[in-house]
Design a protein around this motif. Structure first.
Motif, PDB file in Angstrom:
ATOM      1  N   GLY A  32       3.531   2.475   6.134  1.00 27.16           N
ATOM      2  CA  GLY A  32       2.151   2.116   6.398  1.00 27.16           C
ATOM      3  C   GLY A  32       1.702   0.805   5.788  1.00 27.16           C
ATOM      4  N   PHE A  33       2.615   0.058   5.204  1.00 26.63           N
ATOM      5  CA  PHE A  33       2.296  -1.234   4.605  1.00 26.63           C
ATOM      6  C   PHE A  33       2.731  -2.359   5.538  1.00 26.63           C
ATOM      7  CE2 PHE A  33       2.794   1.660   1.064  1.00 26.63           C
ATOM      8  CZ  PHE A  33       1.770   1.318   0.202  1.00 26.63           C
ATOM      9  N   THR A  34       2.061  -3.508   5.448  1.00 23.30           N
ATOM     10  CA  THR A  34       2.500  -4.687   6.190  1.00 23.30           C
ATOM     11  C   THR A  34       2.744  -5.816   5.201  1.00 23.30           C
ATOM     12  OG1 THR A  34       0.215  -5.371   6.573  1.00 23.30           O
ATOM     13  CG2 THR A  34       1.290  -4.132   8.330  1.00 23.30           C
ATOM     14  N   GLY A  35       3.621  -6.715   5.596  1.00 18.96           N
ATOM     15  CA  GLY A  35       3.923  -7.857   4.736  1.00 18.96           C
ATOM     16  C   GLY A  35       4.499  -7.395   3.407  1.00 18.96           C
ATOM     17  N   SER A  36       4.235  -8.190   2.384  1.00 16.87           N
ATOM     18  CA  SER A  36       4.799  -7.882   1.068  1.00 16.87           C
ATOM     19  C   SER A  36       3.978  -6.862   0.289  1.00 16.87           C
ATOM     20  CB  SER A  36       4.941  -9.173   0.257  1.00 16.87           C
ATOM     21  OG  SER A  36       3.668  -9.746   0.044  1.00 16.87           O
ATOM     22  N   ASP A  37       2.957  -6.267   0.896  1.00 14.78           N
ATOM     23  CA  ASP A  37       2.160  -5.230   0.228  1.00 14.78           C
ATOM     24  C   ASP A  37       3.035  -4.065  -0.233  1.00 14.78           C
ATOM     25  OD1 ASP A  37      -0.096  -6.743   0.629  1.00 14.78           O
ATOM     26  OD2 ASP A  37      -0.886  -5.495   2.254  1.00 14.78           O
ATOM     27  N   CYS A  38       4.104  -3.798   0.509  1.00  9.49           N
ATOM     28  CA  CYS A  38       4.999  -2.697   0.137  1.00  9.49           C
ATOM     29  C   CYS A  38       5.664  -2.967  -1.208  1.00  9.49           C
ATOM     30  CB  CYS A  38       6.048  -2.458   1.218  1.00  9.49           C
ATOM     31  SG  CYS A  38       7.056  -3.910   1.581  1.00  9.49           S
ATOM     32  N   ARG A  39       6.070  -4.212  -1.420  1.00  5.93           N
ATOM     33  CA  ARG A  39       6.704  -4.563  -2.697  1.00  5.93           C
ATOM     34  C   ARG A  39       5.720  -4.443  -3.851  1.00  5.93           C
ATOM     35  NH1 ARG A  39      10.082  -9.829  -0.787  1.00  5.93           N
ATOM     36  NH2 ARG A  39      12.012  -8.763  -0.235  1.00  5.93           N
ATOM     37  N   THR A  40       4.502  -4.887  -3.632  1.00  8.41           N
ATOM     38  CA  THR A  40       3.477  -4.802  -4.668  1.00  8.41           C
ATOM     39  C   THR A  40       3.199  -3.346  -5.025  1.00  8.41           C
ATOM     40  OG1 THR A  40       2.480  -6.839  -3.849  1.00  8.41           O
ATOM     41  CG2 THR A  40       1.117  -5.456  -5.257  1.00  8.41           C
TER      42      THR A  40
END
Length: 64
Positions: free
Chosen positions: A21-29
């Motif tokens: 459910g994350f897009t871009g680098s939000d998943c890493r954060t």
């Protein structure tokens, strides 16, 4: 879609962190603290969502 982080632990003690459910680098954060707590990262697989911007995701949801 809800944002979730799943942690899978195998019988031999290996762990896997998967974000949804994350897009871009939000998943890493979002998952960084878990990865640091679990130890050294040995591999990483990026999903297609990683390469999407937030505006692309909103556009795709409107079309559905």
């Amino acid at each position: 879609m809800n944002q979730t982080i799943e942690i899978m632990i195998t019988a031999d003690g290996q762990t896997r962190v998967e974000t949804k459910g994350f897009t871009g680098s939000d998943c890493r954060t979002a998952s960084r603290f878990l990865e640091q707590a679990l130890g050294q990262t040995t591999s990483e697989q990026l999903k297609p969502e990683f390469h999407q911007s937030a505006s692309e995701k909103e556009h795709l949801q409107e079309d559905v």
